[in-house]
Design a protein around this motif. Structure first.
Motif, PDB file in Angstrom:
ATOM      1  N   LEU A  61      44.636  35.088  43.906  1.00 41.65           N
ATOM      2  CA  LEU A  61      43.378  35.781  43.668  1.00 41.65           C
ATOM      3  C   LEU A  61      43.400  37.156  44.343  1.00 41.65           C
ATOM      4  O   LEU A  61      43.854  37.298  45.478  1.00 41.65           O
ATOM      5  N   HIS A 109      35.348  48.400  48.445  1.00 45.95           N
ATOM      6  CA  HIS A 109      35.355  47.757  47.133  1.00 45.95           C
ATOM      7  C   HIS A 109      36.558  48.289  46.360  1.00 45.95           C
ATOM      8  O   HIS A 109      36.755  49.513  46.282  1.00 45.95           O
ATOM      9  N   MET A 139      39.034  37.329  43.684  1.00 44.92           N
ATOM     10  CA  MET A 139      38.696  37.177  42.268  1.00 44.92           C
ATOM     11  C   MET A 139      39.942  37.022  41.408  1.00 44.92           C
ATOM     12  O   MET A 139      40.975  37.647  41.666  1.00 44.92           O
ATOM     13  N   GLN A 140      39.833  36.186  40.410  1.00 46.28           N
ATOM     14  CA  GLN A 140      40.921  35.997  39.458  1.00 46.28           C
ATOM     15  C   GLN A 140      41.104  37.275  38.634  1.00 46.28           C
ATOM     16  O   GLN A 140      40.138  37.913  38.229  1.00 46.28           O
ATOM     17  N   THR A 141      42.349  37.651  38.399  1.00 38.77           N
ATOM     18  CA  THR A 141      42.630  38.819  37.564  1.00 38.77           C
ATOM     19  C   THR A 141      42.966  38.377  36.142  1.00 38.77           C
ATOM     20  O   THR A 141      43.347  37.230  35.900  1.00 38.77           O
ATOM     21  N   THR A 199      37.931  30.445  40.211  1.00 41.34           N
ATOM     22  CA  THR A 199      38.257  31.824  39.848  1.00 41.34           C
ATOM     23  C   THR A 199      37.700  32.860  40.825  1.00 41.34           C
ATOM     24  O   THR A 199      38.107  34.014  40.789  1.00 41.34           O
ATOM     25  N   ILE A 200      36.748  32.461  41.673  1.00 46.98           N
ATOM     26  CA  ILE A 200      36.147  33.375  42.645  1.00 46.98           C
ATOM     27  C   ILE A 200      35.915  32.624  43.950  1.00 46.98           C
ATOM     28  O   ILE A 200      35.416  31.496  43.934  1.00 46.98           O
ATOM     29  N   GLU A 201      36.279  33.250  45.073  1.00 50.24           N
ATOM     30  CA  GLU A 201      36.041  32.663  46.391  1.00 50.24           C
ATOM     31  C   GLU A 201      35.457  33.713  47.331  1.00 50.24           C
ATOM     32  O   GLU A 201      35.757  34.900  47.218  1.00 50.24           O
ATOM     33  N   TRP A 225      35.652  38.925  49.045  1.00 47.27           N
ATOM     34  CA  TRP A 225      35.552  38.283  47.741  1.00 47.27           C
ATOM     35  C   TRP A 225      36.931  38.308  47.098  1.00 47.27           C
ATOM     36  O   TRP A 225      37.543  39.377  46.957  1.00 47.27           O
ATOM     37  N   ALA A 234      38.897  41.797  46.115  1.00 44.23           N
ATOM     38  CA  ALA A 234      38.101  42.829  45.447  1.00 44.23           C
ATOM     39  C   ALA A 234      37.128  43.522  46.392  1.00 44.23           C
ATOM     40  O   ALA A 234      36.697  44.645  46.111  1.00 44.23           O
ATOM     41  N   ARG A 235      36.754  42.854  47.452  1.00 44.40           N
ATOM     42  CA  ARG A 235      35.889  43.477  48.457  1.00 44.40           C
ATOM     43  C   ARG A 235      36.285  42.988  49.831  1.00 44.40           C
ATOM     44  O   ARG A 235      36.561  41.799  50.035  1.00 44.40           O
TER      45      ARG A 235
END
Length: 256
Positions: free
Chosen positions: A52, A207, A105-107, A82-84, A103, A55-56
């Motif tokens: 993953l 971000h 996130m799945q790409t 898909t998101i943690e 955060w 992203a932030r």
């Protein structure tokens, strides 16, 4: 050379390369922010194999820390396929120093719609070398190479890189290495002489809409001071392919 030496699975010793800039007996917090990004990614890869993307990264700086041993811990606050949301804490002598939330996130392929309105800055080779040690003391500032164009008081574009490893012997991602440079932004576009006005930041949030790559991290930075003792440093972040995201830091402004 490294900013940290590993003492154990979650323990590290800071080296002299982390010293400064407000006080040379304390750690410049920038490498510690990179260290927390590294332990977040290490924990992710130990738990799952899908990589993953971070992203932030949002850091709260809870205090100063001397140059010495630090410990880390990681907790998954919001697990997901898909998101943690993950939290990592840097601890010295049983006291929390920095808390980071990331955060993950799945790409997926979105190159067909990829675009940004953020403006690129001149490439590193197009800017003049600048010596930040003329303004800032400490081992951390001495460990970086800067190419910079001043655009006025509190405004500059610049590139930063370092040949100092984040953690001795560890394989570190470009993201974690770059995260160890994010916090330099507050000292590269100064609005006031730091010998007359202190303006340390109490947080940093980055971000990222692209995964950073390469050795140079670019910044397009603006600094603002309010009339109430609060300031703000904002940056557009770049790798050599172009803009990759933004960062911001809230400052406590303290004239001497």
């Amino acid at each position: 050379m490294s900013y940290f030496e590993r003492l154990g699975p979650a323990s590290f010793r800071a080296t002299s390369h982390v010293s400064g800039a407000w006080n040379e007996t304390e750690q410049h917090i920038a490498p510690a922010l990179g260290l927390l990004a590294h332990v977040i990614e290490t924990d992710r890869d130990e738990r799952r194999d899908d990589g993953l993307a971070v992203a932030r990264l949002s850091y709260d700086i809870l205090g100063t820390v001397p140059i010495g041993r630090v410990d880390t811990r990681v907790e998954v606050l919001r697990p997901g396929r898909t998101i943690e949301l993950v939290e990592a804490t840097l601890v010295h002598d049983d006291r929390a120093i920095v808390r980071a939330r990331a955060w993950l996130m799945q790409t997926r392929p979105t190159d067909g719609v990829a675009a940004t309105a953020l403006t690129p800055i001149p490439r590193p080779q197009e800017l003049e070398p600048w010596d930040p040690t003329a303004l800032w003391p400490g081992g951390y500032i001495d460990s970086v190479e800067v190419r910079r164009a001043s655009l006025g008081e509190g405004r500059s574009s610049y590139w930063v890189r370092t040949d100092v490893a984040l953690v001795e012997g560890d394989k570190v991602s470009d993201l974690a290495r770059f995260a160890g440079l994010f916090d330099i932004a507050n000292g590269m576009a100064v609005l006031a002489d730091p010998r007359r006005v202190a303006f340390p930041n109490v947080d940093l949030t980055a971000h990222l809409f692209a995964e950073p790559r390469g050795e140079w991290l670019g910044f397009d930075t603006s600094v603002s001071f309010g009339e109430n003792g609060i300031g703000l440093t904002t940056s557009v972040l770049h790798d050599e392919a172009g803009p990759i995201g933004t960062s911001s830091q809230i400052l406590t402004v303290r004239p001497s």
